[in-house]
Design a protein around this motif. Structure first.
Motif, PDB file in Angstrom:
ATOM      1  N   ASP A 122       3.669  -0.770  -4.569  1.00  0.00           N
ATOM      2  CA  ASP A 122       2.751  -1.893  -4.290  1.00  0.00           C
ATOM      3  C   ASP A 122       1.484  -1.441  -5.146  1.00  0.00           C
ATOM      4  O   ASP A 122       0.455  -2.481  -5.801  1.00  0.00           O
TER       5      ASP A 122
ATOM      6  N   VAL B  66      -7.262  -5.604  -2.550  1.00  0.00           N
ATOM      7  CA  VAL B  66      -7.672  -6.057  -1.277  1.00  0.00           C
ATOM      8  C   VAL B  66      -6.924  -7.277  -0.833  1.00  0.00           C
ATOM      9  O   VAL B  66      -6.393  -7.391   0.355  1.00  0.00           O
TER      10      VAL B  66
ATOM     11  N   ILE C 170      -3.329  -6.529   0.648  1.00  0.00           N
ATOM     12  CA  ILE C 170      -2.886  -5.656   1.621  1.00  0.00           C
ATOM     13  C   ILE C 170      -2.047  -6.325   2.535  1.00  0.00           C
ATOM     14  O   ILE C 170      -1.430  -5.487   3.108  1.00  0.00           O
ATOM     15  N   PRO C 171      -2.253  -7.421   2.863  1.00  0.00           N
ATOM     16  CA  PRO C 171      -1.266  -7.980   4.131  1.00  0.00           C
ATOM     17  C   PRO C 171       0.233  -7.705   3.591  1.00  0.00           C
ATOM     18  O   PRO C 171       1.099  -7.500   4.304  1.00  0.00           O
TER      19      PRO C 171
ATOM     20  N   ALA D 175       1.170  -5.888   1.281  1.00  0.00           N
ATOM     21  CA  ALA D 175       1.565  -4.213   1.116  1.00  0.00           C
ATOM     22  C   ALA D 175       1.991  -3.614   2.465  1.00  0.00           C
ATOM     23  O   ALA D 175       3.015  -3.041   2.435  1.00  0.00           O
ATOM     24  N   LEU D 176       1.225  -4.194   3.359  1.00  0.00           N
ATOM     25  CA  LEU D 176       1.377  -3.677   4.890  1.00  0.00           C
ATOM     26  C   LEU D 176       2.936  -3.944   5.260  1.00  0.00           C
ATOM     27  O   LEU D 176       3.492  -3.230   5.535  1.00  0.00           O
TER      28      LEU D 176
ATOM     29  N   TYR E 136      -5.641   0.689   5.411  1.00  0.00           N
ATOM     30  CA  TYR E 136      -5.485  -0.767   4.514  1.00  0.00           C
ATOM     31  C   TYR E 136      -5.975  -1.629   5.941  1.00  0.00           C
ATOM     32  O   TYR E 136      -6.632  -2.688   5.416  1.00  0.00           O
TER      33      TYR E 136
ATOM     34  N   ILE F 229      -9.825  -1.901   5.549  1.00  0.00           N
ATOM     35  CA  ILE F 229     -10.397  -2.482   4.406  1.00  0.00           C
ATOM     36  C   ILE F 229     -10.216  -3.993   4.748  1.00  0.00           C
ATOM     37  O   ILE F 229     -11.007  -4.839   4.548  1.00  0.00           O
TER      38      ILE F 229
END
Lengths: 193, 151
Positions: free
Chosen positions: A132, A156, A159-160, A162-163, B22, B25
């Motif tokens: 990622d 940034v 992030i969602p 990647a999570l 994560y 942030i």
């Protein structure tokens, strides 16, 4: 000049089957962004067949899925994902080569089985984290902002996704890693040369 | 690799750290985003500090009625200027004030006139406009109507 990969017919067949499995499952799970079985399949390919076949499965999968993708085609992202996907095959191959032992037992009452699952889950998580990171940084070059800021924005805003990717891969590697390695390993042995 | 369980425990904790990083942030960014949106909304609301909202009905007398609810007009506006913001008017200036002859092209028929009314919330009925439309200063929440009436 030619590159001699020294692949046997069995390895070529295995690569073809695993690649089609990855591509097929990717299209099946198209509606769930960043949640795919592909990464696990590529890792398993590397673990069972070695570094080169594993990396090839990852690369070839993205060659098809990245080109014929309903979400669109972006050359830079295509290169980033194709090359990053090989990471799973590379890691799988290196794990097998350097003695990372996956439990032979598939009994849910066996501690070794769960320990092996947990290790695979953790490995899947970190590999996905690196994947990622690379692909998000690559996507930053498509944002019309100065590079340092574009990278921060890409990381940034990613992030969602990647999570979702990392947690789902942790779960897939944890729940299916040991089982798949044992099952596919036995199939390969049965059809052995 | 199997000999050192602590490596795996540390790795698992590192996974948890990555996830919490994560989330921190992400929620920090969300917090900044909504703070900015809130500030923008406040700034936008400041524009309407000196405005009042009125509800205006236009009854064309042929069954067509249009409501212009929550029409924002500057504080101190009269009914004529408020109607100007929602419709095209033809009018004449008389001794007692402005007399509207047509609204949105409707008007000028023999024995037909545009009459304005104000809703009386006590009696629950429409009262005739007490003065010419340009002499009536609006209040916040007023409900008024223009009715094309035959005499």
């Amino acid at each position: 000049m030619s590159i001699n990969l020294n692949l046997s017919t069995k390895e070529l067949g295995f690569i073809a089957v695993m690649t089609s499995l990855c591509v097929g499952s990717n299209y099946l799970m198209l509606s769930i962004p960043n949640v795919k079985f592909m990464d696990l399949f590529v890792f398993v390919s590397g673990y069972l067949m070695g570094v080169i076949p594993g990396m090839l499965v990852g690369f070839l999968t993205w060659l098809i899925y990245g080109t014929l993708n309903p979400y669109g085609f972006q050359l830079l992202i295509f290169f980033a994902t194709s090359l990053s996907e090989t990471l799973y095959g590379l890691a799988g191959g290196l794990c097998a080569r350097y003695g990372f032992k996956v439990s032979d037992s598939l009994s849910i009452g066996d501690g070794e089985f769960w320990s092996s699952n947990m290790k695979l889950g953790i490995m899947g998580f970190f590999l996905t984290f690196i994947y990622d990171l690379i692909t998000n940084i690559a996507s930053a070059f498509m944002i019309a902002l100065p590079p340092p800021r574009a990278i921060i924005v890409a990381l940034v805003s990613g992030i969602p996704f990647a999570l979702a990717h990392e947690i789902s891969n942790f779960i897939f590697f944890f729940l299916c890693g040991t089982v798949l390695i044992n099952t596919i390993g036995k199939v390969i042995l049965k059809g052995g040369e | 690799m199997n000999k050192t369980p602590w490596i795996w425990v540390s790795a698992a904790l590192l996974c948890a750290l990555v996830v919490s990083l994560y989330l921190s942030i992400y929620y920090y960014q969300e917090n900044l985003k909504y703070q900015q949106l809130y500030a923008e909304a406040l700034k936008e609301l400041e524009k309407y500090e000196n405005y009042i909202a009125v509800n205006i009905l236009i009854d064309y007398g042929n069954g067509t009625m249009t409501w212009h609810n929550n029409t924002l007009v500057p504080f101190g506006s009269n009914f004529f200027t408020a109607t100007m913001t929602i419709a095209e008017l033809n009018y004449t200036k008389g001794q007692y004030g402005i007399f509207v002859t047509a609204i949105n092209g409707v008007g000028g028929d023999p024995n037909h006139f545009w009459i304005w009314y104000i809703w009386n919330s006590t009696t629950k009925s429409w009262d005739w406009g007490p003065v010419a439309c340009d002499a009536y200063i609006l209040h916040d929440g007023d409900i008024l109507s223009w009715v094309y009436t035959k005499f």
